[in-house]
Design a protein around this motif. Structure first.
Motif, PDB file in Angstrom:
ATOM      1  N   ASP A 150       0.794  -1.235   0.000  1.00 42.04           N
ATOM      2  CA  ASP A 150       0.000   0.000   0.000  1.00 42.04           C
ATOM      3  C   ASP A 150       0.827   1.285   0.000  1.00 42.04           C
ATOM      4  OD1 ASP A 150       0.353  -1.255   2.755  1.00 42.04           O
ATOM      5  OD2 ASP A 150      -0.136   0.795   3.318  1.00 42.04           O
ATOM      6  N   PHE A 151       2.102   1.229   0.361  1.00 44.84           N
ATOM      7  CA  PHE A 151       2.853   2.483   0.409  1.00 44.84           C
ATOM      8  C   PHE A 151       3.110   3.058  -0.984  1.00 44.84           C
ATOM      9  CE2 PHE A 151       6.910   4.923   0.798  1.00 44.84           C
ATOM     10  CZ  PHE A 151       6.360   5.986   1.497  1.00 44.84           C
ATOM     11  N   GLY A 152       3.142   2.197  -2.004  1.00 46.14           N
ATOM     12  CA  GLY A 152       3.377   2.699  -3.363  1.00 46.14           C
ATOM     13  C   GLY A 152       2.394   3.772  -3.781  1.00 46.14           C
ATOM     14  N   PRO A 153       1.077   3.497  -3.739  1.00 43.05           N
ATOM     15  CA  PRO A 153       0.102   4.532  -4.094  1.00 43.05           C
ATOM     16  C   PRO A 153       0.119   5.732  -3.155  1.00 43.05           C
ATOM     17  CG  PRO A 153      -0.885   2.358  -4.202  1.00 43.05           C
ATOM     18  CD  PRO A 153       0.454   2.183  -3.555  1.00 43.05           C
ATOM     19  N   ILE A 154       0.361   5.496  -1.852  1.00 42.96           N
ATOM     20  CA  ILE A 154       0.418   6.619  -0.911  1.00 42.96           C
ATOM     21  C   ILE A 154       1.572   7.549  -1.289  1.00 42.96           C
ATOM     22  CG2 ILE A 154       0.854   7.258   1.487  1.00 42.96           C
ATOM     23  CD1 ILE A 154      -0.623   4.731   2.331  1.00 42.96           C
ATOM     24  N   ALA A 155       2.722   6.969  -1.613  1.00 37.64           N
ATOM     25  CA  ALA A 155       3.859   7.775  -2.054  1.00 37.64           C
ATOM     26  C   ALA A 155       3.545   8.469  -3.371  1.00 37.64           C
ATOM     27  CB  ALA A 155       5.101   6.897  -2.202  1.00 37.64           C
ATOM     28  N   GLY A 156       2.788   7.802  -4.234  1.00 36.38           N
ATOM     29  CA  GLY A 156       2.412   8.409  -5.505  1.00 36.38           C
ATOM     30  C   GLY A 156       1.611   9.684  -5.326  1.00 36.38           C
ATOM     31  N   VAL A 157       0.725   9.701  -4.334  1.00 36.74           N
ATOM     32  CA  VAL A 157      -0.038  10.920  -4.046  1.00 36.74           C
ATOM     33  C   VAL A 157       0.908  12.046  -3.629  1.00 36.74           C
ATOM     34  CG1 VAL A 157      -1.761  11.970  -2.529  1.00 36.74           C
ATOM     35  CG2 VAL A 157      -2.133   9.667  -3.422  1.00 36.74           C
ATOM     36  N   ALA A 226       1.843   7.555  12.604  1.00 35.70           N
ATOM     37  CA  ALA A 226       1.608   7.692  11.168  1.00 35.70           C
ATOM     38  C   ALA A 226       2.472   8.794  10.567  1.00 35.70           C
ATOM     39  CB  ALA A 226       0.130   7.975  10.899  1.00 35.70           C
ATOM     40  N   PHE A 227       2.652   9.902  11.290  1.00 36.18           N
ATOM     41  CA  PHE A 227       3.467  11.002  10.775  1.00 36.18           C
ATOM     42  C   PHE A 227       4.926  10.566  10.649  1.00 36.18           C
ATOM     43  CE2 PHE A 227       5.840  14.926  10.758  1.00 36.18           C
ATOM     44  CZ  PHE A 227       5.042  15.790  10.015  1.00 36.18           C
ATOM     45  N   CYS A 228       5.434   9.912  11.689  1.00 41.07           N
ATOM     46  CA  CYS A 228       6.820   9.437  11.635  1.00 41.07           C
ATOM     47  C   CYS A 228       6.993   8.398  10.531  1.00 41.07           C
ATOM     48  CB  CYS A 228       7.225   8.849  12.981  1.00 41.07           C
ATOM     49  SG  CYS A 228       7.318  10.056  14.329  1.00 41.07           S
ATOM     50  N   ALA A 229       6.007   7.513  10.387  1.00 39.37           N
ATOM     51  CA  ALA A 229       6.078   6.490   9.351  1.00 39.37           C
ATOM     52  C   ALA A 229       6.053   7.111   7.963  1.00 39.37           C
ATOM     53  CB  ALA A 229       4.921   5.508   9.506  1.00 39.37           C
ATOM     54  N   GLY A 230       5.223   8.135   7.775  1.00 38.98           N
ATOM     55  CA  GLY A 230       5.151   8.799   6.476  1.00 38.98           C
ATOM     56  C   GLY A 230       6.458   9.474   6.106  1.00 38.98           C
ATOM     57  N   ALA A 231       7.064  10.177   7.067  1.00 31.86           N
ATOM     58  CA  ALA A 231       8.341  10.838   6.801  1.00 31.86           C
ATOM     59  C   ALA A 231       9.445   9.812   6.534  1.00 31.86           C
ATOM     60  CB  ALA A 231       8.719  11.733   7.986  1.00 31.86           C
ATOM     61  N   ALA A 232       9.469   8.741   7.334  1.00 32.80           N
ATOM     62  CA  ALA A 232      10.496   7.709   7.154  1.00 32.80           C
ATOM     63  C   ALA A 232      10.326   7.004   5.816  1.00 32.80           C
ATOM     64  CB  ALA A 232      10.429   6.701   8.296  1.00 32.80           C
ATOM     65  N   LEU A 280      -7.943   3.943   9.911  1.00 28.76           N
ATOM     66  CA  LEU A 280      -7.389   3.822   8.561  1.00 28.76           C
ATOM     67  C   LEU A 280      -7.336   5.173   7.860  1.00 28.76           C
ATOM     68  CD1 LEU A 280      -6.390   2.093   6.202  1.00 28.76           C
ATOM     69  CD2 LEU A 280      -8.791   1.691   5.588  1.00 28.76           C
ATOM     70  N   ILE A 281      -8.454   5.908   7.893  1.00 31.89           N
ATOM     71  CA  ILE A 281      -8.503   7.206   7.205  1.00 31.89           C
ATOM     72  C   ILE A 281      -7.516   8.188   7.823  1.00 31.89           C
ATOM     73  CG2 ILE A 281      -9.966   9.200   6.719  1.00 31.89           C
ATOM     74  CD1 ILE A 281     -12.339   7.235   6.571  1.00 31.89           C
ATOM     75  N   ALA A 282      -7.474   8.227   9.156  1.00 30.31           N
ATOM     76  CA  ALA A 282      -6.552   9.139   9.835  1.00 30.31           C
ATOM     77  C   ALA A 282      -5.101   8.804   9.502  1.00 30.31           C
ATOM     78  CB  ALA A 282      -6.777   9.082  11.340  1.00 30.31           C
ATOM     79  N   ASN A 283      -4.783   7.513   9.451  1.00 26.23           N
ATOM     80  CA  ASN A 283      -3.406   7.108   9.163  1.00 26.23           C
ATOM     81  C   ASN A 283      -3.007   7.465   7.741  1.00 26.23           C
ATOM     82  OD1 ASN A 283      -2.736   6.001  11.679  1.00 26.23           O
ATOM     83  ND2 ASN A 283      -3.724   4.064  11.186  1.00 26.23           N
ATOM     84  N   ALA A 285      -4.282   9.775   5.762  1.00 25.43           N
ATOM     85  CA  ALA A 285      -4.185  11.228   5.633  1.00 25.43           C
ATOM     86  C   ALA A 285      -2.909  11.762   6.273  1.00 25.43           C
ATOM     87  CB  ALA A 285      -5.417  11.888   6.264  1.00 25.43           C
ATOM     88  N   THR A 286      -2.546  11.230   7.439  1.00 25.81           N
ATOM     89  CA  THR A 286      -1.350  11.701   8.135  1.00 25.81           C
ATOM     90  C   THR A 286      -0.083  11.295   7.400  1.00 25.81           C
ATOM     91  OG1 THR A 286      -2.524  11.501  10.243  1.00 25.81           O
ATOM     92  CG2 THR A 286      -0.139  11.714  10.331  1.00 25.81           C
TER      93      THR A 286
END
Length: 335
Positions: A150-157, A226-232, A280-283, A285-286
């Motif tokens: 799932d990180f592929g599409p999230i990174a794509g955004v 979620a914020f730390c995971a997104g940045a990492a 799920l939605i909060a994660n 988005a964050t």
């Protein structure tokens, strides 16, 4: 270092060689006139320090090489020789911090596709996650995290937003929505099958499962993790560091929640289903917020290097420097 394989139209070859020869961050330039067949042109090989790879590729694209020829980018694991060492030292900054934007855009564009393979992995991950929730088994939850793409599409955004590629952002968001919908639906079907066959306890509820209860109860830690995971995850994507490990970290906040939505729905626990959906939605988005902010900071650093590079080229033209003569590298302020 980065290896460039360029197919140049014959009428642009001199400009390409002047560009590469006049850049201190480039070395090992080789030209093979007339050797390219499809497309027809001259083959040019060169190595460039990773820190300035995007700048050099951008200059090549400005010459129209992308439209009338081709540019291939490859990684060099080891480069020995004084020329390579001089090219690396001339590109200020740390190689580990460098971002090859063309590579990032291509990679995210591929991973953000709504393909059958992507959906299959999402459904398999959700199935494993559902089993992990019924058995309260963290090993199975980790297994679901490993499988989930799932990180592929999230990174794509994130990349689409920062690079202003609306099509990529929309296509990635579609993959996210469809992928997680398919994952939750699959978890529901698997949960129903387990309940009907008696493999799972019909009296199962979230309160009896520590993992499910944790997933269905978002709190302040949800945002922090979620914020730390997104940045990492974004740093992993742009610097090619620990991609597999970060993929697991990212999935911690997503695929378990999608699985719990299906399991909760199958057991008619709508309160827990709503809590998991909120998680799920909060994660997502964050993670998108953190990834976008991280990319913006990296893009600002690149734009600063780009402006310094353009100023140096303008100074060369104003001073009448001979094209192809190496010049002191002013294009790469540290940072």
């Amino acid at each position: 270092m980065i290896h460039l394989r360029i197919v140049s139209p014959p009428n642009r070859t001199k400009e390409v060689l002047d560009l590469l020869g006049g850049d201190d961050a480039v070395c090992n330039v080789i030209t093979l006139p007339g050797r390219a067949i499809k497309p027809t042109g001259d083959m040019i090989l060169a190595d460039v320090a990773r820190e300035d790879a995007s700048i050099v590729v951008s200059d090549l694209r400005h010459l129209g090489i992308e439209e009338h020829g081709s540019i291939a980018i490859e990684h060099i694991d080891t480069a020995l020789g004084s020329n390579a060492a001089a090219a690396i030292s001339s590109a200020r900054g740390e190689e580990a911090d460098a971002v090859v934007w063309e590579e990032v855009q291509t990679r995210t564009s591929e991973e953000a596709s709504l393909s059958w393979t992507y959906l299959a992995f999402m459904m398999l991950a959700a199935s494993i996650g559902a089993c992990g929730l019924f058995t309260d088994n963290p090993i199975l939850i980790v297994g679901a995290m490993v499988v989930s793409p799932d990180f592929g599409p999230i990174a794509g955004v994130c990349v689409g937003l920062v690079t202003r590629r609306g099509h990529l952002a929309l296509r990635s968001m579609l993959a996210i929505v469809v992928g997680f919908a398919a994952a939750s639906a699959t978890a529901y079907v698997v949960a129903q099958a387990l309940l009907v066959t008696g493999a799972a306890d019909r009296d199962f509820n979230v309160d009896s499962s520590g993992l499910a209860n944790l997933i269905a109860s978002p709190d302040a830690f949800t945002f922090v993790v979620a914020f730390c995971a997104g940045a990492a995850g974004t740093l992993s994507l742009t610097t090619a560091k620990s991609g597999a490990l970060i993929g697991v970290l990212i999935s911690v906040t997503t695929i378990p929640a999608a699985s719990d939505i299906g399991v909760s729905a199958a057991t008619l626990d709508w309160h827990s289903a709503a809590g998991s959906a909120e998680q799920l939605i909060a994660n997502i988005a964050t993670i998108i917020l953190a990834g976008t902010l991280t990319l913006l900071l990296q893009r600002l650093a690149y734009n600063r290097r780009r402006r310094a590079h353009d100023r140096a080229r303008a100074d060369d033209l104003a001073s009448g420097s001979t094209p192809g003569t190496p010049r002191p590298r002013a294009s790469s302020p540290r940072g």
